[in-house]
Design a protein around this motif. Structure first.
Motif, PDB file in Angstrom:
ATOM      1  N   MET A   1       0.852  -1.171   0.000  1.00 14.54           N
ATOM      2  CA  MET A   1       0.000   0.000   0.000  1.00 14.54           C
ATOM      3  C   MET A   1       0.897   1.232   0.000  1.00 14.54           C
ATOM      4  SD  MET A   1      -2.840   1.165   2.794  1.00 14.54           S
ATOM      5  CE  MET A   1      -4.228   0.280   2.168  1.00 14.54           C
ATOM      6  N   LEU A   2       0.663   2.126  -0.918  1.00 13.99           N
ATOM      7  CA  LEU A   2       1.519   3.293  -1.078  1.00 13.99           C
ATOM      8  C   LEU A   2       1.482   4.204   0.142  1.00 13.99           C
ATOM      9  CD1 LEU A   2       3.411   4.866  -2.850  1.00 13.99           C
ATOM     10  CD2 LEU A   2       1.466   6.003  -3.882  1.00 13.99           C
ATOM     11  N   SER A   3       0.332   4.356   0.785  1.00 18.89           N
ATOM     12  CA  SER A   3       0.244   5.266   1.926  1.00 18.89           C
ATOM     13  C   SER A   3       1.117   4.806   3.090  1.00 18.89           C
ATOM     14  CB  SER A   3      -1.197   5.422   2.386  1.00 18.89           C
ATOM     15  OG  SER A   3      -1.697   4.196   2.850  1.00 18.89           O
ATOM     16  N   ARG A   4       1.419   3.513   3.167  1.00 17.33           N
ATOM     17  CA  ARG A   4       2.260   3.000   4.239  1.00 17.33           C
ATOM     18  C   ARG A   4       3.734   2.963   3.857  1.00 17.33           C
ATOM     19  NH1 ARG A   4      -1.331  -1.989   6.578  1.00 17.33           N
ATOM     20  NH2 ARG A   4      -3.079  -0.714   7.228  1.00 17.33           N
ATOM     21  N   ALA A   5       4.023   3.175   2.623  1.00 19.95           N
ATOM     22  CA  ALA A   5       5.407   3.107   2.160  1.00 19.95           C
ATOM     23  C   ALA A   5       6.179   4.336   2.626  1.00 19.95           C
ATOM     24  CB  ALA A   5       5.439   3.025   0.638  1.00 19.95           C
ATOM     25  N   VAL A   6       7.423   4.136   2.918  1.00 18.48           N
ATOM     26  CA  VAL A   6       8.299   5.247   3.278  1.00 18.48           C
ATOM     27  C   VAL A   6       9.060   5.619   2.014  1.00 18.48           C
ATOM     28  CG1 VAL A   6      10.234   5.993   4.693  1.00 18.48           C
ATOM     29  CG2 VAL A   6       8.506   4.451   5.648  1.00 18.48           C
ATOM     30  N   LEU A   7       8.757   6.772   1.494  1.00 20.14           N
ATOM     31  CA  LEU A   7       9.417   7.234   0.278  1.00 20.14           C
ATOM     32  C   LEU A   7      10.531   8.193   0.673  1.00 20.14           C
ATOM     33  CD1 LEU A   7       6.230   7.915  -1.854  1.00 20.14           C
ATOM     34  CD2 LEU A   7       7.636   5.864  -1.820  1.00 20.14           C
ATOM     35  N   LYS A   8      11.686   7.976   0.117  1.00 26.93           N
ATOM     36  CA  LYS A   8      12.816   8.840   0.451  1.00 26.93           C
ATOM     37  C   LYS A   8      13.413   9.429  -0.815  1.00 26.93           C
ATOM     38  CE  LYS A   8      14.127   6.726   4.766  1.00 26.93           C
ATOM     39  NZ  LYS A   8      15.238   6.317   5.603  1.00 26.93           N
ATOM     40  N   GLN A   9      13.871  10.653  -0.670  1.00 23.80           N
ATOM     41  CA  GLN A   9      14.532  11.334  -1.772  1.00 23.80           C
ATOM     42  C   GLN A   9      15.707  12.092  -1.171  1.00 23.80           C
ATOM     43  OE1 GLN A   9      12.058  14.118  -3.844  1.00 23.80           O
ATOM     44  NE2 GLN A   9      13.462  14.301  -5.525  1.00 23.80           N
ATOM     45  N   GLY A  10      16.891  11.687  -1.519  1.00 24.14           N
ATOM     46  CA  GLY A  10      18.077  12.329  -0.962  1.00 24.14           C
ATOM     47  C   GLY A  10      18.190  12.142   0.545  1.00 24.14           C
ATOM     48  N   GLY A  11      17.689  11.014   1.058  1.00 25.68           N
ATOM     49  CA  GLY A  11      17.777  10.747   2.491  1.00 25.68           C
ATOM     50  C   GLY A  11      16.655  11.362   3.305  1.00 25.68           C
ATOM     51  N   LYS A  12      15.752  12.132   2.666  1.00 27.34           N
ATOM     52  CA  LYS A  12      14.652  12.769   3.383  1.00 27.34           C
ATOM     53  C   LYS A  12      13.336  12.095   3.030  1.00 27.34           C
ATOM     54  CE  LYS A  12      16.515  17.446   3.575  1.00 27.34           C
ATOM     55  NZ  LYS A  12      16.204  18.834   3.256  1.00 27.34           N
ATOM     56  N   ARG A  13      12.447  12.026   3.995  1.00 29.31           N
ATOM     57  CA  ARG A  13      11.114  11.517   3.717  1.00 29.31           C
ATOM     58  C   ARG A  13      10.366  12.563   2.898  1.00 29.31           C
ATOM     59  NH1 ARG A  13       8.387   8.481   8.717  1.00 29.31           N
ATOM     60  NH2 ARG A  13       6.887   8.126   7.085  1.00 29.31           N
ATOM     61  N   ILE A  14       9.595  12.091   1.939  1.00 29.65           N
ATOM     62  CA  ILE A  14       8.795  13.015   1.152  1.00 29.65           C
ATOM     63  C   ILE A  14       7.322  12.670   1.352  1.00 29.65           C
ATOM     64  CG2 ILE A  14      10.578  13.465  -0.564  1.00 29.65           C
ATOM     65  CD1 ILE A  14       9.169  11.508  -2.413  1.00 29.65           C
ATOM     66  N   GLY A  15       6.474  13.614   1.097  1.00 28.66           N
ATOM     67  CA  GLY A  15       5.045  13.412   1.282  1.00 28.66           C
ATOM     68  C   GLY A  15       4.554  14.107   2.539  1.00 28.66           C
ATOM     69  N   ARG A  16       3.290  13.894   2.843  1.00 27.98           N
ATOM     70  CA  ARG A  16       2.688  14.527   4.010  1.00 27.98           C
ATOM     71  C   ARG A  16       3.166  13.860   5.298  1.00 27.98           C
ATOM     72  NH1 ARG A  16      -3.699  15.371   2.682  1.00 27.98           N
ATOM     73  NH2 ARG A  16      -3.374  16.758   0.921  1.00 27.98           N
ATOM     74  N   PRO A  17       3.359  14.671   6.340  1.00 28.01           N
ATOM     75  CA  PRO A  17       3.676  14.067   7.641  1.00 28.01           C
ATOM     76  C   PRO A  17       2.442  13.349   8.187  1.00 28.01           C
ATOM     77  CG  PRO A  17       3.545  16.453   7.826  1.00 28.01           C
ATOM     78  CD  PRO A  17       3.377  16.112   6.382  1.00 28.01           C
ATOM     79  N   ARG A  18       2.639  12.339   9.004  1.00 26.15           N
ATOM     80  CA  ARG A  18       1.518  11.614   9.592  1.00 26.15           C
ATOM     81  C   ARG A  18       0.811  12.504  10.603  1.00 26.15           C
ATOM     82  NH1 ARG A  18       2.836   5.293  10.111  1.00 26.15           N
ATOM     83  NH2 ARG A  18       3.572   5.068   7.980  1.00 26.15           N
ATOM     84  N   THR A  19      -0.501  12.381  10.654  1.00 24.13           N
ATOM     85  CA  THR A  19      -1.297  13.173  11.573  1.00 24.13           C
ATOM     86  C   THR A  19      -1.621  12.376  12.829  1.00 24.13           C
ATOM     87  OG1 THR A  19      -3.376  14.385  11.837  1.00 24.13           O
ATOM     88  CG2 THR A  19      -3.412  12.495  10.383  1.00 24.13           C
ATOM     89  N   GLN A  20      -1.854  13.071  13.924  1.00 23.28           N
ATOM     90  CA  GLN A  20      -2.215  12.423  15.180  1.00 23.28           C
ATOM     91  C   GLN A  20      -3.652  11.907  15.155  1.00 23.28           C
ATOM     92  OE1 GLN A  20      -0.215  11.707  17.614  1.00 23.28           O
ATOM     93  NE2 GLN A  20       1.537  12.739  16.713  1.00 23.28           N
ATOM     94  N   SER A  21      -4.499  12.514  14.314  1.00 27.21           N
ATOM     95  CA  SER A  21      -5.907  12.090  14.236  1.00 27.21           C
ATOM     96  C   SER A  21      -6.283  11.861  12.769  1.00 27.21           C
ATOM     97  CB  SER A  21      -6.810  13.147  14.867  1.00 27.21           C
ATOM     98  OG  SER A  21      -6.603  14.393  14.246  1.00 27.21           O
ATOM     99  N   PRO A  22      -5.897  10.703  12.236  1.00 28.74           N
ATOM    100  CA  PRO A  22      -6.190  10.441  10.823  1.00 28.74           C
ATOM    101  C   PRO A  22      -7.694  10.322  10.566  1.00 28.74           C
ATOM    102  CG  PRO A  22      -5.348   8.476  11.886  1.00 28.74           C
ATOM    103  CD  PRO A  22      -5.248   9.589  12.883  1.00 28.74           C
ATOM    104  N   LYS A  23      -8.104  10.703   9.384  1.00 28.09           N
ATOM    105  CA  LYS A  23      -9.505  10.609   8.997  1.00 28.09           C
ATOM    106  C   LYS A  23      -9.790   9.216   8.446  1.00 28.09           C
ATOM    107  CE  LYS A  23     -10.262  15.443   8.285  1.00 28.09           C
ATOM    108  NZ  LYS A  23      -9.034  16.116   8.477  1.00 28.09           N
TER     109      LYS A  23
END
Length: 58
Positions: free
Chosen positions: A1-23
Motif C-alpha cells: 500500500m503506497l500510503s504506508r510506504a516510506v518514500l525517500k529522496q536524498g535521504g529525506k522523507r517526502i510526502g505529508r507528515p503523519r497526523t495524530q488524528s487520521p480521517k
C-alpha cells in the motif's frame, strides 16, 4: 500500500507528515438535493460538513 510506504529522496522523507488524528473514509447516502446544497456552498464544504457533524454528535 503506497500510503504506508516510506518514500525517500536524498535521504529525506517526502510526502505529508503523519497526523495524530487520521480521517477515516466512509460511505454516506444523502439525498441529492442535500449534497448539492453543500457543494453549492463553495470550497471547503467537506470540512464544514465534518465540523457540523462533530458538533452535533453525542
Amino acid at each position: 500500500m503506497l500510503s504506508r510506504a516510506v518514500l525517500k529522496q536524498g535521504g529525506k522523507r517526502i510526502g505529508r507528515p503523519r497526523t495524530q488524528s487520521p480521517k477515516v473514509a466512509i460511505s454516506l447516502r444523502l439525498e441529492a438535493e442535500v449534497l448539492q446544497r453543500w457543494r453549492d456552498s463553495g470550497p471547503g464544504w467537506q470540512t464544514r460538513m465534518a465540523e457540523l457533524l462533530s458538533k452535533e454528535t453525542p
